[in-house]
Design an enzyme around this catalytic site. Structure first.
Site, mmCIF file in Angstrom:
data_model
loop_
_atom_site.group_PDB
_atom_site.id
_atom_site.type_symbol
_atom_site.label_atom_id
_atom_site.label_comp_id
_atom_site.label_asym_id
_atom_site.label_seq_id
_atom_site.Cartn_x
_atom_site.Cartn_y
_atom_site.Cartn_z
ATOM 1 N N ASP A 9 -7.973 -4.163 7.599
ATOM 2 C CA ASP A 9 -8.653 -5.109 6.729
ATOM 3 C C ASP A 9 -9.455 -6.137 7.525
ATOM 4 O O ASP A 9 -10.518 -6.576 7.071
ATOM 5 C CB ASP A 9 -7.646 -5.827 5.826
ATOM 6 C CG ASP A 9 -7.391 -5.060 4.535
ATOM 7 O OD1 ASP A 9 -8.360 -4.564 3.939
ATOM 8 O OD2 ASP A 9 -6.226 -4.950 4.133
ATOM 9 N N GLU A 65 -5.983 -11.139 8.333
ATOM 10 C CA GLU A 65 -6.793 -9.937 8.118
ATOM 11 C C GLU A 65 -8.151 -10.216 7.484
ATOM 12 O O GLU A 65 -8.764 -9.319 6.893
ATOM 13 C CB GLU A 65 -6.010 -8.909 7.290
ATOM 14 C CG GLU A 65 -5.303 -9.438 6.079
ATOM 15 C CD GLU A 65 -4.391 -8.398 5.419
ATOM 16 O OE1 GLU A 65 -4.421 -7.220 5.827
ATOM 17 O OE2 GLU A 65 -3.669 -8.770 4.478
ATOM 18 N N HIS A 123 0.798 -1.221 0.000
ATOM 19 C CA HIS A 123 0.000 0.000 0.000
ATOM 20 C C HIS A 123 0.837 1.280 0.000
ATOM 21 O O HIS A 123 0.304 2.364 -0.197
ATOM 22 C CB HIS A 123 -0.944 0.017 1.202
ATOM 23 C CG HIS A 123 -2.039 -1.001 1.124
ATOM 24 N ND1 HIS A 123 -2.852 -1.125 0.024
ATOM 25 C CD2 HIS A 123 -2.460 -1.943 2.000
ATOM 26 C CE1 HIS A 123 -3.724 -2.099 0.223
ATOM 27 N NE2 HIS A 123 -3.503 -2.616 1.408
#
Length: 254
Positions: free
Chosen positions: A173, A147, A45
């Site tokens: 998440d 997650e 990310h």
């Protein structure tokens, strides 16, 4: 050479991990000058790419901090390249089953334990008076991320996979997958119960439990809960926080 982060984790000492989202060697150098035990370059990310990750590793190498990487996916090509570039451990997103955890371990570890391809490049210098290939399987950290609800249901099977060092919780998440807001420092009793299970099951197997946090006070709570590897923010979030605090402290006229 030994993976000092892994040595500290094996001694059951709490470890604090920094996070690099900014693709700049200077940011990595500044972060490495601080007292992090490890620093992770985020290829998932963050706005890092492979070349910027290598530059960050090079900038960190002057300091006693362990370089890690979060790869974008459970794909052996990028996992092997990140390790060859000098990562001492891999955090891998969205590992939901024992089979996926086994695929991760295979990508991280050399034969006969795994299937990692030979060609360590930068990492070859870690061997010291030994071949890097002779020490890598004992030193590399393999950390699948927990997650999703599916990963939680398969937690014990994931932890039981040979070669897996522990697990790393992605709170944003994890909550998002359960219909909650995608935030980091969670307080929902259901999520805190999951955290307690993660730390208990990891500890029972002599493995490690990590988690991503934003606030240092919350990170301390997670250490008290049993997590022995905590990330606190990132270079980008810490810079933004400091900038906002500086501006808020100024008494400026409109």
């Amino acid at each position: 050479m030994r993976n000092t982060l892994k040595m500290r984790l094996q001694a059951r000492s709490a470890c604090v991990n920094g996070w690099l989202s900014i693709p700049a060697a200077y940011s990595a150098e500044v972060m490495a000058r601080c007292a992090w035990h490890s620093i992770t370059v985020d290829l998932q990310h963050g706005v890092q790419d492979y070349a910027s990750m290598v530059h960050c590793f090079q900038a960190m190498s002057a300091f006693p901090v362990t370089p890690l990487v979060r790869v974008p996916s459970n794909e052996p090509g990028i996992i092997g390249k990140a390790l060859d570039a000098g990562a001492w451990g891999v955090i891998c997103p969205l590992v939901n089953t024992a089979e996926e955890a086994k695929a991760l371990a295979n990508a991280c570890l050399y034969p006969p334990v795994g299937r990692r391809s030979n060609g360590p490049n930068r990492a070859s210098s870690y061997g010291g008076d030994k071949l890097y290939q002779d020490i890598a399987n004992d030193e590399v950290l393999v950390l699948p991320m927990i997650e999703t609800a599916e990963a939680v249901s398969n937690l014990e099977a994931i932890l039981d996979v040979p070669g897996v060092s522990g697990v790393y919780v992605g709170p944003s998440d994890l909550g998002f997958a359960m219909g909650l807001r995608p935030i980091f420092d969670r307080e929902e009793p259901m999520i805190l119960d999951i955290y307690a299970t993660v730390t208990k099951e990891a500890s029972r197997r002599g493995k490690f439990a990590g988690i991503h946090t934003i606030n240092p006070l919350y990170a301390n709570r997670m250490i008290d809960m049993g997590f022995n590897f905590v990330t606190v923010g990132s270079d980008a979030s810490l810079m933004m926080k400091a900038a906002k605090e500086a501006l808020a402290a100024l008494h400026l006229r409109d």
